[in-house]
Design a protein around this motif. Structure first.
Motif, PDB file in Angstrom:
ATOM      1  N   VAL A  59     -10.639  17.261 -38.286  1.00 10.93           N
ATOM      2  CA  VAL A  59      -9.427  17.196 -37.933  1.00 10.93           C
ATOM      3  C   VAL A  59      -8.990  18.457 -36.960  1.00 10.93           C
ATOM      4  N   SER A  60      -8.385  18.005 -35.859  1.00  6.13           N
ATOM      5  CA  SER A  60      -7.790  18.997 -34.665  1.00  6.13           C
ATOM      6  C   SER A  60      -6.316  19.004 -34.983  1.00  6.13           C
ATOM      7  N   PHE A  61      -5.802  20.072 -34.731  1.00  7.06           N
ATOM      8  CA  PHE A  61      -4.494  20.564 -34.961  1.00  7.06           C
ATOM      9  C   PHE A  61      -4.027  21.593 -34.411  1.00  7.06           C
ATOM     10  N   LEU A  62      -2.539  21.612 -33.858  1.00  9.33           N
ATOM     11  CA  LEU A  62      -2.202  22.879 -33.443  1.00  9.33           C
ATOM     12  C   LEU A  62      -2.065  24.283 -34.136  1.00  9.33           C
ATOM     13  N   GLY A  63      -2.742  25.351 -33.695  1.00 12.60           N
ATOM     14  CA  GLY A  63      -2.556  26.677 -34.522  1.00 12.60           C
ATOM     15  C   GLY A  63      -3.548  26.933 -35.382  1.00 12.60           C
ATOM     16  N   ALA A  64      -3.455  27.978 -36.083  1.00 14.63           N
ATOM     17  CA  ALA A  64      -4.524  28.362 -37.166  1.00 14.63           C
ATOM     18  C   ALA A  64      -4.134  27.909 -38.463  1.00 14.63           C
ATOM     19  N   LYS A  65      -4.975  28.058 -39.349  1.00 11.95           N
ATOM     20  CA  LYS A  65      -4.880  27.875 -40.788  1.00 11.95           C
ATOM     21  C   LYS A  65      -3.124  28.176 -41.292  1.00 11.95           C
ATOM     22  N   GLY A  66      -2.557  27.704 -41.735  1.00 10.01           N
ATOM     23  CA  GLY A  66      -1.047  27.896 -42.281  1.00 10.01           C
ATOM     24  C   GLY A  66       0.012  27.464 -41.134  1.00 10.01           C
ATOM     25  N   SER A  67      -0.350  26.852 -40.101  1.00 12.63           N
ATOM     26  CA  SER A  67       0.652  26.289 -39.250  1.00 12.63           C
ATOM     27  C   SER A  67       1.121  24.967 -39.692  1.00 12.63           C
ATOM     28  N   TYR A  68       2.490  24.533 -39.214  1.00 14.60           N
ATOM     29  CA  TYR A  68       3.110  23.181 -39.777  1.00 14.60           C
ATOM     30  C   TYR A  68       2.141  22.200 -39.525  1.00 14.60           C
ATOM     31  N   SER A  69       1.305  22.244 -38.472  1.00 16.26           N
ATOM     32  CA  SER A  69       0.358  21.240 -38.261  1.00 16.26           C
ATOM     33  C   SER A  69      -0.783  21.092 -39.267  1.00 16.26           C
ATOM     34  N   ASN A  70      -1.215  22.269 -39.601  1.00 14.34           N
ATOM     35  CA  ASN A  70      -2.192  22.531 -40.438  1.00 14.34           C
ATOM     36  C   ASN A  70      -1.721  21.890 -41.943  1.00 14.34           C
ATOM     37  N   LEU A  71      -0.471  22.201 -42.286  1.00 10.62           N
ATOM     38  CA  LEU A  71      -0.037  21.963 -43.505  1.00 10.62           C
ATOM     39  C   LEU A  71       0.064  20.296 -43.350  1.00 10.62           C
ATOM     40  N   ALA A  72       0.472  19.459 -42.472  1.00  8.75           N
ATOM     41  CA  ALA A  72       0.706  18.206 -42.386  1.00  8.75           C
ATOM     42  C   ALA A  72      -0.462  17.581 -42.539  1.00  8.75           C
ATOM     43  N   SER A  73      -1.725  18.179 -41.652  1.00 13.09           N
ATOM     44  CA  SER A  73      -3.225  17.574 -41.936  1.00 13.09           C
ATOM     45  C   SER A  73      -3.621  17.423 -43.265  1.00 13.09           C
ATOM     46  N   ARG A  74      -3.244  18.665 -44.086  1.00 12.75           N
ATOM     47  CA  ARG A  74      -3.884  18.695 -45.251  1.00 12.75           C
ATOM     48  C   ARG A  74      -3.279  17.661 -46.252  1.00 12.75           C
ATOM     49  N   SER A  75      -1.749  17.669 -45.947  1.00 12.61           N
ATOM     50  CA  SER A  75      -1.004  16.694 -46.807  1.00 12.61           C
ATOM     51  C   SER A  75      -1.367  15.202 -46.432  1.00 12.61           C
ATOM     52  N   TYR A  76      -1.724  15.000 -45.479  1.00 10.00           N
ATOM     53  CA  TYR A  76      -2.057  13.508 -44.862  1.00 10.00           C
ATOM     54  C   TYR A  76      -3.197  13.088 -45.559  1.00 10.00           C
ATOM     55  N   PHE A  77      -4.272  13.935 -45.234  1.00 14.04           N
ATOM     56  CA  PHE A  77      -5.617  13.425 -45.717  1.00 14.04           C
ATOM     57  C   PHE A  77      -5.852  13.702 -47.212  1.00 14.04           C
ATOM     58  N   SER A  78      -4.909  14.593 -48.066  1.00 14.66           N
ATOM     59  CA  SER A  78      -5.119  14.800 -49.378  1.00 14.66           C
ATOM     60  C   SER A  78      -4.821  13.343 -49.952  1.00 14.66           C
ATOM     61  N   LYS A  79      -3.979  12.383 -49.372  1.00 19.04           N
ATOM     62  CA  LYS A  79      -3.624  11.063 -49.917  1.00 19.04           C
ATOM     63  C   LYS A  79      -4.668  10.204 -49.665  1.00 19.04           C
ATOM     64  N   LYS A  80      -5.714  10.467 -48.634  1.00 20.01           N
ATOM     65  CA  LYS A  80      -6.894   9.667 -48.460  1.00 20.01           C
ATOM     66  C   LYS A  80      -8.043  10.135 -49.310  1.00 20.01           C
ATOM     67  N   GLN A  81      -7.808  11.250 -50.016  1.00 21.26           N
ATOM     68  CA  GLN A  81      -8.800  11.859 -50.653  1.00 21.26           C
ATOM     69  C   GLN A  81     -10.191  11.937 -49.818  1.00 21.26           C
ATOM     70  N   THR A  82      -9.913  12.480 -48.680  1.00 23.96           N
ATOM     71  CA  THR A  82     -10.987  12.940 -47.852  1.00 23.96           C
ATOM     72  C   THR A  82     -10.924  14.544 -47.674  1.00 23.96           C
ATOM     73  N   LYS A  83     -12.322  15.095 -47.766  1.00 24.79           N
ATOM     74  CA  LYS A  83     -12.066  16.469 -47.225  1.00 24.79           C
ATOM     75  C   LYS A  83     -12.265  16.721 -45.991  1.00 24.79           C
ATOM     76  N   LEU A  84     -11.577  17.926 -45.520  1.00 15.25           N
ATOM     77  CA  LEU A  84     -11.393  18.008 -43.925  1.00 15.25           C
ATOM     78  C   LEU A  84     -12.369  19.340 -43.538  1.00 15.25           C
ATOM     79  N   VAL A  85     -12.607  19.155 -42.211  1.00 16.05           N
ATOM     80  CA  VAL A  85     -13.200  20.335 -41.516  1.00 16.05           C
ATOM     81  C   VAL A  85     -12.111  20.563 -40.619  1.00 16.05           C
ATOM     82  N   GLU A  86     -11.433  21.587 -40.704  1.00 18.25           N
ATOM     83  CA  GLU A  86     -10.252  21.818 -39.947  1.00 18.25           C
ATOM     84  C   GLU A  86     -10.627  22.513 -38.700  1.00 18.25           C
ATOM     85  N   MET A  87     -10.016  21.985 -37.575  1.00 19.40           N
ATOM     86  CA  MET A  87     -10.342  22.673 -35.934  1.00 19.40           C
ATOM     87  C   MET A  87      -9.107  22.962 -35.517  1.00 19.40           C
ATOM     88  N   SER A  88      -8.757  24.303 -35.285  1.00 15.78           N
ATOM     89  CA  SER A  88      -7.580  24.419 -34.835  1.00 15.78           C
ATOM     90  C   SER A  88      -7.634  24.722 -33.397  1.00 15.78           C
TER      91      SER A  88
END
Length: 391
Positions: free
Chosen positions: A108-137
Motif C-alpha cells: 500500500v502506497s500513501f503520502l508521508g512516512a509512518k505516522g502520517s495521517y495517510s498512513n494511519l488511514a491505510s492501517r485503519s482501512y486494511f485492519s478491517k480487511k484482516q490484511t497485512k500491509l507492506v507500507e510504501m511511503s
C-alpha cells in the motif's frame, strides 16, 4: 471512609478478569455476525436492518437501566459494536464477490512516512480487511498513484476531502488522468496537536512545520498565535521528523499525538483544529475495479464534462433526481489546457450494476460531452441508528 473487603490489587485483578471476559464475548459476537452474513447470502437480504437495530438498541437501553447503566453509555458502546459487525460482514461478502483480490499481504502506497495521517488511514482501512500491509511511503500524491499504476504497489490511499478545509484539489486533478479505479473509502478522524521535541512554552514558538492542509485546518488557532513562520512540508510525518531533528524550543509541528510519539515528540497543545469534529475522507485506488455485492450499500464516483450552454449541468442533475439517486458530492475542477471548461466529479449512493444506475449512465452519456466511471465501491460510512433517549 467506607471499608472494603478487597485490596486494590484484588479489585484490579477482578477488573482485568471482567475485561478478558468482555474481549472473549466480543470475539464470539463477531463470529456470529459472520454467520449472519452467510445466512443473508441465502435470503438475499441486505447487511443492514435498521428497524432491527432500532429495536435492539431500545431493548439494550432497557436492560442497561436495570443494571444502573445510563442510556447514552449503552448506545455509544453498541453503536461501535454494530458498526464493527456491519463492516466485518461487508468485508466477508466483498471477498466472496471478488475472489481474485484475496491477498494475505497488500502493498500500500500513501503520502508521508509512518505516522502520517495517510498512513494511519491505510492501517485503519486494511485492519478491517484482516490484511497485512507492506507500507510504501511516498513524497507526493502523484507518486502514490504512480506506484500503483506501475505495479509496485497493490493499492494507493489518497485524502479526497476534509470537513474543515474542504476538497483536496490536487488529488481530484490527478484522478482526471489515471487509469486506476476507486475500490474503497474510509473516514479518518483527524486530531491535530502542537508537537514539540523539548519542554517549552507556546509563547516561545515562532516556527511551525506542517503539510499545507493541517495549516489550513488549524488556521483560527494559528492566527491567535500572532506572527508565526509557517514552514510547509510534504507530509505531517516529515514535519514531525524535522522538529525532532531540530530539537529547539522555538519550533513545533502539527500532527497526531500518537504519531508524534514515534518521533519522540510531546503535545504542547491539543485539539487545535477549527472544527471539533475534524474528519478526512480517504479513497483507496487499485489497477482493477471491484464488484460490489448488492447486499451492501455502495457508492459510485464518476467524472463528466457538459456542453458549454445554459442549463447543461442542471440537465445532468435532473437525471439523478428523476431516478431518485442521491448525490453525496459534486466537485468542479478546471480542465487543464481548456480555459473556462470544467470537469465535474460526482459521488452517488448507488451500485454501478443496479438497473437504475445503468439507466442513469445511459441518459448522462446522452447529455454530456464526456463521462467516465472512476469506481464503484462499498460505502464504509456506517451511520448510527438513532433512538430517542429520555432525559
Amino acid at each position: 471512609m467506607t471499608d472494603t473487603p478487597y485490596s486494590l490489587d484484588d479489585i484490579r485483578q477482578n477488573v482485568s478478569r471482567i475485561d478478558n471476559e468482555i474481549i472473549k464475548l466480543l470475539a464470539e459476537r463477531r463470529k456470529l455476525s459472520l454467520e449472519v452474513a452467510k445466512s443473508k447470502i441465502q435470503t438475499a437480504k441486505p447487511v443492514r436492518d435498521q428497524a432491527r437495530e432500532h429495536d435492539l438498541l431500545l431493548r439494550l437501553i432497557e436492560a442497561g437501566e436495570a443494571e444502573q447503566l445510563d442510556a447514552q453509555y449503552v448506545t455509544q458502546i453498541f453503536h461501535t459494536i454494530i458498526e464493527d459487525s456491519v463492516l466485518y460482514q461487508q468485508a466477508y461478502l466483498q471477498k466472496l464477490a471478488n475472489p481474485d483480490s484475496l491477498q494475505p499481504v497488500a502493498r500500500v502506497s500513501f503520502l508521508g512516512a509512518k505516522g502520517s495521517y495517510s498512513n494511519l488511514a491505510s492501517r485503519s482501512y486494511f485492519s478491517k480487511k484482516q490484511t497485512k500491509l507492506v507500507e510504501m511511503s511516498c513524497s507526493t500524491f502523484r507518486d502514490v498513484i504512480s506506484m500503483v499504476e506501475t505495479g509496485n504497489a497493490d493499492y494507493g490511499v489518497l485524502p479526497i476531502e476534509n470537513t474543515s478545509s474542504g476538497s483536496i484539489n490536487e488529488v481530484y486533478d490527478l484522478l482526471q488522468h489515471t487509469s486506476l479505479s476507486i475500490v474503497g473509502e474510509i473516514s479518518q478522524p483527524i486530531e491535530h496537536c502542537l508537537l514539540t521535541a523539548v519542554d517549552t512554552g507556546i509563547d516561545q514558538i515562532d516556527t511551525l512545520y506542517s503539510h499545507p492542509q493541517p495549516h489550513q485546518q488549524c488556521s483560527e488557532y494559528l492566527h491567535s498565535l500572532g506572527n508565526i513562520t509557517q514552514e510547509y512540508c510534504s507530509s505531517t510525518a516529515e514535519a514531525m521528523k524535522k522538529v525532532a531533528e531540530l530539537k529547539q524550543p522555538n519550533v513545533a509541528a502539527i500532527g497526531n499525538a500518537s504519531s508524534g510519539e514515534l518521533y519522540g515528540l510531546s503535545p504542547l497543545k491539543t485539539n487545535i483544529a477549527n472544527q471539533p469534529e475534524n474528519v478526512t475522507r480517504f479513497i483507496v485506488v487499485a489497477r482493477k475495479a471491484v464488484d460490489v455485492t448488492s447486499l451492501i450499500p455502495a457508492k459510485t464516483t464518476l467524472i463528466m464534462s457538459t456542453p458549454q450552454k445554459a442549463g447543461s449541468l442542471v440537465e445532468c442533475l435532473l437525471v439523478l433526481r428523476n431516478l431518485n439517486i442521491n448525490m453525496t458530492k459534486l466537485e468542479s475542477r478546471p480542465v487543464i489546457g481548456n480555459p473556462w471548461e470544467e470537469m465535474f466529479y460526482v459521488d452517488v449512493e448507488e451500485n454501478l450494476k443496479s438497473p437504475v444506475m445503468q439507466e442513469a449512465l445511459e441518459e448522462l452519456t446522452r447529455v454530456t460531452r464526456f463521462i467516465k466511471v472512476l469506481g464503484c465501491y462499498p460505502s464504509e460510512n456506517v451511520k448510527p441508528t438513532e433512538v430517542e433517549i429520555e432525559e
